[in-house]
Design an enzyme around this catalytic site. Structure first.
Site, PDB file in Angstrom:
ATOM      1  CE1 TYR A  68     -14.146  39.259  28.832  1.00  0.00           C
ATOM      2  CE2 TYR A  68     -12.606  40.753  29.119  1.00  0.00           C
ATOM      3  CZ  TYR A  68     -13.049  40.110  28.319  1.00  0.00           C
ATOM      4  OH  TYR A  68     -12.717  39.920  27.205  1.00  0.00           O
TER       5      TYR A  68
ATOM      6  CG  ASP B 190     -13.128  40.400  23.977  1.00  0.00           C
ATOM      7  OD1 ASP B 190     -12.611  41.597  23.427  1.00  0.00           O
ATOM      8  OD2 ASP B 190     -12.515  39.370  24.087  1.00  0.00           O
TER       9      ASP B 190
ATOM     10  CG  ASP C 267     -11.292  41.205  18.207  1.00  0.00           C
ATOM     11  OD1 ASP C 267     -11.439  42.428  18.790  1.00  0.00           O
ATOM     12  OD2 ASP C 267     -10.131  40.810  18.261  1.00  0.00           O
TER      13      ASP C 267
ATOM     14  CG  ASP D  50     -25.001  29.836  18.373  1.00  0.00           C
ATOM     15  OD1 ASP D  50     -25.761  30.696  18.515  1.00  0.00           O
ATOM     16  OD2 ASP D  50     -25.112  28.735  18.132  1.00  0.00           O
TER      17      ASP D  50
ATOM     18  CE  LYS E  47     -25.257  28.461  22.707  1.00  0.00           C
ATOM     19  NZ  LYS E  47     -25.446  28.306  21.332  1.00  0.00           N
TER      20      LYS E  47
HETATM   21  C1  IPM Z   1     -10.529  44.453  24.285  1.00  0.00           C
HETATM   22  C2  IPM Z   1      -9.543  43.707  24.735  1.00  0.00           C
HETATM   23  C3  IPM Z   1      -9.402  43.290  26.166  1.00  0.00           C
HETATM   24  C4  IPM Z   1     -10.750  42.758  26.732  1.00  0.00           C
HETATM   25  C5  IPM Z   1      -8.116  42.710  26.710  1.00  0.00           C
HETATM   26  C6  IPM Z   1      -6.973  43.278  26.375  1.00  0.00           C
HETATM   27  C7  IPM Z   1      -8.236  42.551  28.224  1.00  0.00           C
HETATM   28  O1  IPM Z   1      -9.410  42.571  24.139  1.00  0.00           O
HETATM   29  O2  IPM Z   1     -10.867  45.773  24.831  1.00  0.00           O
HETATM   30  O3  IPM Z   1     -11.613  43.930  23.510  1.00  0.00           O
HETATM   31  O4  IPM Z   1     -10.821  41.574  26.589  1.00  0.00           O
HETATM   32  O5  IPM Z   1     -11.780  43.589  26.968  1.00  0.00           O
HETATM   33 MG    MG Z   2     -11.006  42.364  22.629  1.00  0.00          MG
END
Ligand code: IPM
Ligand code: MG
Length: 361
Positions: A142, A245, A249, A221, A189
């Site tokens: 990032y 990240d 999710d 993975d 990884k």
């Molecule tokens: C998160 C989001 C952010 C990230 C984006 C919006 C930059 O996806 O907080 O997980 O990738 O960190």
């Molecule tokens: Mg995110």
């Protein structure tokens, strides 16, 4: 006692959900006898439209002068065409880096009331789900060097970590593991990436210093697969910025909905940042349709981590559990069961605030 909270509503549903989290905080303050002072700061697309910058210096200043930052979400199609460093997301990354918030705590817990929203087979999640992803937040790909060739037919991003960055993240992860189930899985990884081999080397050394916590290692993975095959094997996961990240999710979905998951970004000398892990959902912005519970639960983390108000944090979490137990739902967590009542953003926020006041009585 008086605390100063910087709020950054941001874009899309950000303002919708932050308004409700603020109601929860105000309810807690009123029943607990402390005062909150809110200072709103601009960031993301809203800030770009107003000032041309995704994170104006004045916003960073407001945050630095606060005890905690409560954030909604940033981004949207309107700003998608901008160059990377001018996008709304650059504001968020600048805020995280600017406050030095290198450790991102993302609990993924399934409320028993929401078991029906979990897409996994009931026997896989029997007994519930409760894990914590500790994501490195101010390093890695990032923030590494990036660029593109002239003409734009080739582009690159760099994953770079230093030993110090890995060590400080692991220190937070071990602290969290010790306060929970004492199991830590370091996800990398290392079979391919040099930066992951550094993570693993440092993690193996660190593990030797923490014999009271059971440390394991997993490739990312495989971890993505294990999260749906047997998520109950995980207690705390520690991983890099990008892997965290993605995995967070995934973890959010198996608990029912990304609309429920909170996060705390801490570690720096500046105030922590508290935000839902979901995005700005521009398609439902301003329509009273977003689920505010992830942001309300982020406010609970704010109370606990930033203000050290553990009881008040529990009060907010209890209020969320209580409204769910009553069958109140937002659209994303509604299963269609007859006992449920589907509410909009504001009604859900008000229901939680009311519960907080009732519980304190
Ligand atoms: C998160 C989001 C952010 C990230 C984006 C919006 C930059 O996806 O907080 O997980 O990738 O960190
Ligand atoms: Mg995110």
């Amino acid at each position: 006692m008086r605390y100063r909270i910087a709020t950054i509503p941001g874009d899309g549903i950000g303002p919708d959900v932050v308004a409700e989290a603020r109601k929860a905080l105000e309810a807690v303050a009123s029943v607990s006898g402390f005062e909150l002072e809110f200072a709103e700061a601009m960031m993301g697309g809203a800030a770009i439209d107003a000032t041309g910058e995704p994170l104006p210096e004045t916003s960073l200043e407001i945050c630095r002068r606060s005890d905690a930052v409560l954030l909604g979400a940033v981004g949207g199609p309107k700003w998608d065409g901008l160059p990377g460093d001018k996008r709304p997301e650059a504001g968020l990354l600048g805020l995280r880096a600017g406050l030095g918030a290198y450790a991102n705590l993302r609990p993924a817990r399934m409320f028993p009331e929401l078991a029906a929203s979990c897409p996994l087979r009931a026997d896989i999640v029997a007994g519930g789900l409760d894990m914590l992803i500790v994501r490195e937040l101010t390093g890695g790909i990032y923030f590494g060097q990036r660029g593109q060739d002239e003409g734009g037919d080739a582009a690159w991003d760099t994953e770079r970590y230093s030993r110090a960055e890995v060590e400080r993240l692991l220190a937070v992860a071990y602290g969290a593991a010790r306060a929970r189930g004492r199991r830590l899985c370091v996800v990398d990884k290392a079979n391919v990436l040099e930066s992951s081999r550094l993570w693993r080397r440092v993690a193996m050394e660190t593990a030797a210093l923490h014999p009271d916590v059971e440390t394991s290692f997993m490739y990312v993975d495989n971890c993505a697969m294990q999260l749906v095959r047997n998520p109950r094997q995980f207690d705390v996961i520690a991983t890099s910025n990008m892997f965290g990240d993605i995995l967070s999710d995934e973890a959010s979905m198996i608990t029912g909905s990304i609309g429920m998951l909170a996060s705390a970004s801490v570690g720096g000398s500046g105030p922590g940042i508290f935000e839902p892990i979901h995005g700005s959902a521009p398609d439902i912005a301003g329509r009273d349709a977003a689920n505010p519970l992830a942001t309300i639960l982020s406010a609970a983390m704010l109370l606990s981590y930033a203000l050290n108000r553990k009881e008040e944090a529990a009060l907010v979490e209890g209020a969320v559990a209580a409204v769910l137990a009553e069958g109140l739902r937002c659209a994303d967590i509604a299963s269609g069961a007859p006992a449920e009542r589907v509410l909009g953003t504001r009604a859900m926020g008000e229901a939680v605030a009311r519960k907080i006041r009732e519980a304190a009585r």
